[in-house]
Design a protein around this motif. Structure first.
Motif, PDB file in Angstrom:
ATOM      1  N   GLY A 367       0.838  -1.198   0.000  1.00 25.95           N
ATOM      2  CA  GLY A 367       0.000   0.000   0.000  1.00 25.95           C
ATOM      3  C   GLY A 367       0.867   1.239   0.000  1.00 25.95           C
ATOM      4  N   PRO A 368       0.279   2.414   0.063  1.00 25.05           N
ATOM      5  CA  PRO A 368      -1.160   2.727   0.105  1.00 25.05           C
ATOM      6  C   PRO A 368      -1.738   2.828  -1.307  1.00 25.05           C
ATOM      7  CG  PRO A 368       0.106   4.730   0.431  1.00 25.05           C
ATOM      8  CD  PRO A 368       1.107   3.627   0.241  1.00 25.05           C
ATOM      9  N   TRP A 369      -2.590   1.905  -1.697  1.00 22.38           N
ATOM     10  CA  TRP A 369      -3.128   1.857  -3.042  1.00 22.38           C
ATOM     11  C   TRP A 369      -3.930   3.099  -3.410  1.00 22.38           C
ATOM     12  CZ3 TRP A 369      -1.252  -1.313  -6.506  1.00 22.38           C
ATOM     13  CH2 TRP A 369      -0.669  -2.511  -6.098  1.00 22.38           C
ATOM     14  N   PRO A 370      -4.869   3.592  -2.571  1.00 18.46           N
ATOM     15  CA  PRO A 370      -5.639   4.770  -2.994  1.00 18.46           C
ATOM     16  C   PRO A 370      -4.761   5.983  -3.291  1.00 18.46           C
ATOM     17  CG  PRO A 370      -6.651   3.727  -1.086  1.00 18.46           C
ATOM     18  CD  PRO A 370      -5.314   3.090  -1.250  1.00 18.46           C
ATOM     19  N   LEU A 371      -3.745   6.216  -2.463  1.00 18.51           N
ATOM     20  CA  LEU A 371      -2.924   7.407  -2.635  1.00 18.51           C
ATOM     21  C   LEU A 371      -2.111   7.349  -3.928  1.00 18.51           C
ATOM     22  CD1 LEU A 371      -1.838  10.070  -1.602  1.00 18.51           C
ATOM     23  CD2 LEU A 371      -0.168   8.808  -0.231  1.00 18.51           C
ATOM     24  N   VAL A 372      -1.428   6.244  -4.175  1.00 19.79           N
ATOM     25  CA  VAL A 372      -0.574   6.172  -5.366  1.00 19.79           C
ATOM     26  C   VAL A 372      -1.408   6.103  -6.639  1.00 19.79           C
ATOM     27  CG1 VAL A 372       1.368   5.151  -4.136  1.00 19.79           C
ATOM     28  CG2 VAL A 372      -0.347   3.662  -5.143  1.00 19.79           C
ATOM     29  N   LEU A 373      -2.552   5.426  -6.592  1.00 18.24           N
ATOM     30  CA  LEU A 373      -3.398   5.360  -7.775  1.00 18.24           C
ATOM     31  C   LEU A 373      -4.108   6.684  -8.040  1.00 18.24           C
ATOM     32  CD1 LEU A 373      -4.980   1.793  -7.475  1.00 18.24           C
ATOM     33  CD2 LEU A 373      -3.018   2.547  -8.838  1.00 18.24           C
ATOM     34  N   ALA A 374      -4.191   7.545  -7.041  1.00 20.04           N
ATOM     35  CA  ALA A 374      -4.707   8.897  -7.259  1.00 20.04           C
ATOM     36  C   ALA A 374      -3.622   9.813  -7.807  1.00 20.04           C
ATOM     37  CB  ALA A 374      -5.266   9.461  -5.953  1.00 20.04           C
ATOM     38  N   LEU A 375      -2.403   9.677  -7.298  1.00 17.31           N
ATOM     39  CA  LEU A 375      -1.315  10.539  -7.740  1.00 17.31           C
ATOM     40  C   LEU A 375      -0.884  10.252  -9.173  1.00 17.31           C
ATOM     41  CD1 LEU A 375       1.019  10.602  -4.589  1.00 17.31           C
ATOM     42  CD2 LEU A 375      -0.345  12.494  -5.486  1.00 17.31           C
ATOM     43  N   LEU A 376      -0.844   8.976  -9.561  1.00 20.42           N
ATOM     44  CA  LEU A 376      -0.272   8.614 -10.856  1.00 20.42           C
ATOM     45  C   LEU A 376      -1.014   9.256 -12.025  1.00 20.42           C
ATOM     46  CD1 LEU A 376       1.926   7.033 -12.264  1.00 20.42           C
ATOM     47  CD2 LEU A 376       0.401   5.061 -12.337  1.00 20.42           C
ATOM     48  N   PRO A 377      -2.338   9.089 -12.170  1.00 18.85           N
ATOM     49  CA  PRO A 377      -2.995   9.724 -13.326  1.00 18.85           C
ATOM     50  C   PRO A 377      -2.959  11.244 -13.269  1.00 18.85           C
ATOM     51  CG  PRO A 377      -4.631   8.798 -11.826  1.00 18.85           C
ATOM     52  CD  PRO A 377      -3.301   8.317 -11.348  1.00 18.85           C
ATOM     53  N   ALA A 378      -3.015  11.814 -12.065  1.00 12.28           N
ATOM     54  CA  ALA A 378      -2.957  13.272 -11.961  1.00 12.28           C
ATOM     55  C   ALA A 378      -1.608  13.796 -12.448  1.00 12.28           C
ATOM     56  CB  ALA A 378      -3.204  13.701 -10.518  1.00 12.28           C
ATOM     57  N   LEU A 379      -0.534  13.148 -12.031  1.00 16.85           N
ATOM     58  CA  LEU A 379       0.801  13.594 -12.439  1.00 16.85           C
ATOM     59  C   LEU A 379       1.050  13.342 -13.919  1.00 16.85           C
ATOM     60  CD1 LEU A 379       2.904  12.414  -9.365  1.00 16.85           C
ATOM     61  CD2 LEU A 379       2.201  14.743  -9.915  1.00 16.85           C
ATOM     62  N   LEU A 380       0.604  12.196 -14.429  1.00 16.18           N
ATOM     63  CA  LEU A 380       0.797  11.904 -15.850  1.00 16.18           C
ATOM     64  C   LEU A 380       0.055  12.920 -16.715  1.00 16.18           C
ATOM     65  CD1 LEU A 380       0.560   8.001 -15.972  1.00 16.18           C
ATOM     66  CD2 LEU A 380       2.536   9.393 -16.601  1.00 16.18           C
ATOM     67  N   GLY A 381      -1.222  13.180 -16.386  1.00 16.55           N
ATOM     68  CA  GLY A 381      -1.969  14.166 -17.159  1.00 16.55           C
ATOM     69  C   GLY A 381      -1.397  15.557 -17.017  1.00 16.55           C
ATOM     70  N   GLY A 382      -0.998  15.921 -15.785  1.00 18.43           N
ATOM     71  CA  GLY A 382      -0.401  17.233 -15.587  1.00 18.43           C
ATOM     72  C   GLY A 382       0.899  17.393 -16.351  1.00 18.43           C
ATOM     73  N   ALA A 383       1.739  16.365 -16.338  1.00 13.74           N
ATOM     74  CA  ALA A 383       3.013  16.442 -17.054  1.00 13.74           C
ATOM     75  C   ALA A 383       2.798  16.508 -18.560  1.00 13.74           C
ATOM     76  CB  ALA A 383       3.873  15.229 -16.693  1.00 13.74           C
ATOM     77  N   ALA A 384       1.877  15.679 -19.085  1.00 15.83           N
ATOM     78  CA  ALA A 384       1.619  15.692 -20.521  1.00 15.83           C
ATOM     79  C   ALA A 384       1.026  17.018 -20.974  1.00 15.83           C
ATOM     80  CB  ALA A 384       0.676  14.541 -20.884  1.00 15.83           C
ATOM     81  N   GLY A 385       0.277  17.692 -20.104  1.00 18.23           N
ATOM     82  CA  GLY A 385      -0.264  18.991 -20.462  1.00 18.23           C
ATOM     83  C   GLY A 385       0.727  20.119 -20.296  1.00 18.23           C
ATOM     84  N   LEU A 386       1.535  20.054 -19.247  1.00 12.78           N
ATOM     85  CA  LEU A 386       2.460  21.141 -18.961  1.00 12.78           C
ATOM     86  C   LEU A 386       3.689  21.120 -19.863  1.00 12.78           C
ATOM     87  CD1 LEU A 386       2.312  21.142 -15.061  1.00 12.78           C
ATOM     88  CD2 LEU A 386       1.658  23.038 -16.547  1.00 12.78           C
ATOM     89  N   ALA A 387       4.109  19.950 -20.342  1.00 11.25           N
ATOM     90  CA  ALA A 387       5.327  19.873 -21.153  1.00 11.25           C
ATOM     91  C   ALA A 387       5.247  20.775 -22.390  1.00 11.25           C
ATOM     92  CB  ALA A 387       5.604  18.424 -21.540  1.00 11.25           C
ATOM     93  N   PRO A 388       4.210  20.662 -23.233  1.00  9.78           N
ATOM     94  CA  PRO A 388       4.147  21.594 -24.368  1.00  9.78           C
ATOM     95  C   PRO A 388       3.845  23.028 -23.950  1.00  9.78           C
ATOM     96  CG  PRO A 388       2.176  20.227 -24.325  1.00  9.78           C
ATOM     97  CD  PRO A 388       3.103  19.681 -23.281  1.00  9.78           C
ATOM     98  N   LEU A 389       3.042  23.194 -22.886  1.00 10.55           N
ATOM     99  CA  LEU A 389       2.666  24.542 -22.469  1.00 10.55           C
ATOM    100  C   LEU A 389       3.872  25.327 -21.972  1.00 10.55           C
ATOM    101  CD1 LEU A 389       0.354  26.565 -21.951  1.00 10.55           C
ATOM    102  CD2 LEU A 389       0.185  25.612 -19.648  1.00 10.55           C
ATOM    103  N   VAL A 390       4.646  24.727 -21.072  1.00  9.75           N
ATOM    104  CA  VAL A 390       5.822  25.412 -20.532  1.00  9.75           C
ATOM    105  C   VAL A 390       6.851  25.658 -21.626  1.00  9.75           C
ATOM    106  CG1 VAL A 390       7.760  25.140 -18.934  1.00  9.75           C
ATOM    107  CG2 VAL A 390       5.453  24.532 -18.195  1.00  9.75           C
ATOM    108  N   SER A 391       6.982  24.714 -22.550  1.00  9.31           N
ATOM    109  CA  SER A 391       8.008  24.856 -23.590  1.00  9.31           C
ATOM    110  C   SER A 391       7.682  25.965 -24.582  1.00  9.31           C
ATOM    111  CB  SER A 391       8.203  23.528 -24.322  1.00  9.31           C
ATOM    112  OG  SER A 391       7.033  23.170 -25.040  1.00  9.31           O
ATOM    113  N   VAL A 392       6.399  26.267 -24.815  1.00  6.86           N
ATOM    114  CA  VAL A 392       6.076  27.350 -25.750  1.00  6.86           C
ATOM    115  C   VAL A 392       5.998  28.705 -25.050  1.00  6.86           C
ATOM    116  CG1 VAL A 392       4.901  25.856 -27.399  1.00  6.86           C
ATOM    117  CG2 VAL A 392       3.592  26.893 -25.546  1.00  6.86           C
ATOM    118  N   TYR A 393       5.718  28.712 -23.758  1.00  3.66           N
ATOM    119  CA  TYR A 393       5.684  29.977 -23.023  1.00  3.66           C
ATOM    120  C   TYR A 393       7.071  30.378 -22.509  1.00  3.66           C
ATOM    121  CZ  TYR A 393       0.714  31.095 -22.881  1.00  3.66           C
ATOM    122  OH  TYR A 393      -0.568  31.483 -23.226  1.00  3.66           O
ATOM    123  N   GLY A 394       7.877  29.416 -22.102  1.00  2.85           N
ATOM    124  CA  GLY A 394       9.191  29.728 -21.543  1.00  2.85           C
ATOM    125  C   GLY A 394      10.320  29.152 -22.354  1.00  2.85           C
ATOM    126  N   LEU A 395      10.159  29.047 -23.659  1.00  8.98           N
ATOM    127  CA  LEU A 395      11.136  28.378 -24.520  1.00  8.98           C
ATOM    128  C   LEU A 395      12.529  28.963 -24.360  1.00  8.98           C
ATOM    129  CD1 LEU A 395      10.651  27.025 -28.035  1.00  8.98           C
ATOM    130  CD2 LEU A 395      12.482  28.679 -27.723  1.00  8.98           C
TER     131      LEU A 395
END
Length: 595
Positions: A367-395
């Motif tokens: 464990g803790p299963w609820p915590l890690v399974l909540a963090l993983l999709p949030a971080l993956l989606g946040g990273a996939a969204g922020l990677a292009p956004l940060v790179s075009v705003y702060g290139l």
């Protein structure tokens, strides 16, 4: 000797013009932090010689790995600049070595080596006299270790196995530095290993304590490292890039977005820089989470996957700059779904690895299963969204792949800007996982739904913003890539008109705010929730029952207050002669109208 002195004067002249404006602020901040580390190292000389030997081992490791993380280290003077002079390799290496002693890092390291003089003075006059040449030779070994290691990395990174192996080693070393407290606790329990004395970083201390052979060994090692560096410099100057050619499977796609995904995935499989980044993030996540096993604690294993995601995201913060001037191909095909394709390709490369690490680590720990399974999709989606956004705003302008120097890891000439962008990306991605993590801590499984929703929203929303930015500011981004400079209109920002005091406040608040917010606040809240008492340096775990949560909350508020103060320091000022909106156009126009 004349060549060496000339190169040293060239380095001084370049630095004199470089350390102005933002460069001077970066140098001042680095020198301040380095001075603190040097003072701590000198203090070890008064405590325990074993700890001082371990401290110098850490300095040697920092000299070896720091330039690699900075994209090749200090290349103010490059060997290629002198290739037409016909200098022998050893003479060229000697001149560049003398020039390498000019800078902030060597001065800070020399200050840290004053611990040798302290140890010598405490032992006697003869020992203090030996400490003086030992300091010089030890510093020369540190600098040469950095040069040789970077040169070796440049050679090995020309092959895919070398890039992967280098990423694994560098990730493990950085994770060890990040979890250095674990090793200090382990040393406190078992003592510093005797091997720390007999590493090259400890030879100066051995010489000061009466083993005179160590002084000769330092001189011989410095000569051997200089010879090795000379040979590697000759190979670098005369190197030509070759690429293996063979049958390639054709890229097939039925849509424009599918073609972008296929192109990106093929880049992930071929580009040595991306191979290194993926293996680096994987090694860092595994080693960082597994380090507490030295103390018999496996509580960080479930977080290997989330740590991997955060590190991989920070390495992708300058995503669009990796294209170099080929960015014009993307700009000339509007509506091709380039941002969405890059997002999907990034997830395809990172998500399977992150999921496997998370599931394996959580299964081992139970464990803790609820915590890690909540963090993983949030971080993956946040990273996939922020990677292009940060790179075009702060290139940060990057180097075309075919023009990279001897170290293929050096993807940009602006090391400070690229490092700052990576740190900003790291903090932003962590923040995307905070809501899901808090809900999972308080309510359990509902946090997983919040994590999935947060990740999906960040993926879609940040990607949409990145698409709009790329469409509206594509020519400006291409101009930055071609010239390395922002357009004239963009350079006149409010940050250029801040006073030195406000700039210093912003640097310290943005740089230090993460310490109370993340480790002493968010992480300590997790430990208190799991009833983990007296845990290393997390203050909330030492509080009496009932005070753990308030103390952790206080640190969170302190971190948020630091970031708020930093935002206050950089906020635009209204008034005559100031840039920014005014009652009648810009501040400068308003001032003219008033006159």
């Amino acid at each position: 000797m004349a060549v060496a002195l000339t190169m040293a004067r060239m380095k001084v002249a370049v630095l004199r013009h470089t350390f102005r404006g933002r460069g001077s602020e970066t140098a001042t901040t680095g020198a301040s932090l380095g001075a603190l580390l040097a003072a701590g190292t000198i203090y070890l000389a008064f405590l325990d010689p074993d700890l001082l030997a371990a401290g110098y081992a850490a300095w040697a490791l920092g000299w070896m790995l720091g330039p690699v993380f900075a994209g090749g280290g200090d290349e103010t003077l490059r060997p290629e600049h002198f290739s037409m002079l016909g200098l022998p390799p050893r003479r060229l290496a000697t001149g560049l070595l003398v020039a390498a002693f000019v800078g902030v890092a060597p001065l800070v390291s020399l200050a840290a080596l004053l611990g040798l003089l302290v140890s010598g003075v405490r032992l006697g006059v003869a020992n203090a006299l030996v400490a003086l040449p030992a300091m010089v030779l030890q510093l020369a070994v540190f600098v040469l270790l950095a040069k040789v290691f970077v040169a070796l990395v440049g050679v090995t990174l020309r092959t895919r196995p070398g890039a992967v192996a280098s990423g694994v080693l560098n990730g493990a070393a950085l994770a060890a530095l990040g979890q250095i407290w674990i090793f200090f606790v382990a040393f406190d329990q078992t003592g510093v290993p005797a091997a720390a004395w007999y590493l090259p970083s400890g030879w100066g201390l051995l010489a000061v304590r009466g083993d005179w052979w160590a002084l000769v060994a330092l001189a011989v090692l410095a000569f051997l490292l200089l010879s090795a560096w000379a040979a590697l410099l000759g190979r670098r100057v005369g190197a030509t890039r070759t690429s293996a050619r063979g049958p390639r499977r054709p890229i097939t796609a039925s849509t424009a977005g599918g073609a972008v995904v296929a192109r990106e995935l093929r880049t992930w499989s071929r580009d040595l820089v991306r191979n290194h980044q993926l293996s680096f993030a994987l090694s860092y996540g595994v080693c960082f989470a597994a380090s507490p096993l030295l103390l018999g604690w496996d509580g960080m294993l479930p977080y290997a996957g989330p740590i991997f995601v955060v590190m991989a995201a920070s390495l992708a913060a300058n995503l669009y700059a990796a294209d170099g001037t080929a960015l014009w191909l993307t700009i000339m095909i509007p509506g091709a779904g380039d941002v969405r394709g890059r997002q999907l390709a990034w997830l395809s490369a990172q998500a399977p690895v992150a999921t496997a690490l998370t599931v394996a680590g959580t299964a081992i720990n139970g464990g803790p299963w609820p915590l890690v399974l909540a963090l993983l999709p949030a971080l993956l989606g946040g990273a996939a969204g922020l990677a292009p956004l940060v790179s075009v705003y702060g290139l940060v302008p990057g180097t075309d792949p075919h023009r990279r120097a001897g170290n293929p890891l050096r993807t940009s000439e602006d090391d400070g800007g690229q490092t700052g962008l990576a740190y900003a990306m790291l903090v932003l991605v962590i923040l995307t996982g905070v809501p899901a993590g808090l809900v999972a801590l308080w309510t359990g499984w509902p946090g997983v739904a919040v994590g999935v929703a947060t990740g999906a929203l960040c993926y879609w929303g940040f990607g949409l913003l990145a698409e709009r930015r790329l469409s509206s500011h594509g020519p400006e981004l291409l101009h930055m890539m071609r010239t390395g400079r922002k357009p004239q209109a963009a350079t006149r920002s409010r940050f250029d008109h801040l006073s030195n005091t406000r700039k210093s406040i912003a640097v310290w608040c943005f740089g230090g705010g993460a310490i109370p917010l993340i480790p002493q606040g968010v992480v300590a809240t997790v430990f208190v929730a799991r009833d983990m008492r007296h845990h290393t340096w997390f203050l909330a775990t030492y509080m009496p029952p009932g005070l753990g949560y308030p103390v952790a909350a206080g640190f969170i508020l302190l971190g948020l207050a630091a970031y708020g103060t930093g935002l206050w320091a950089v906020r635009p000022r209204r008034g005559p002669g100031r840039l920014g909106p005014g009652p009648r156009g810009t501040g400068r126009e308003a001032g003219t109208a008033q006159r």
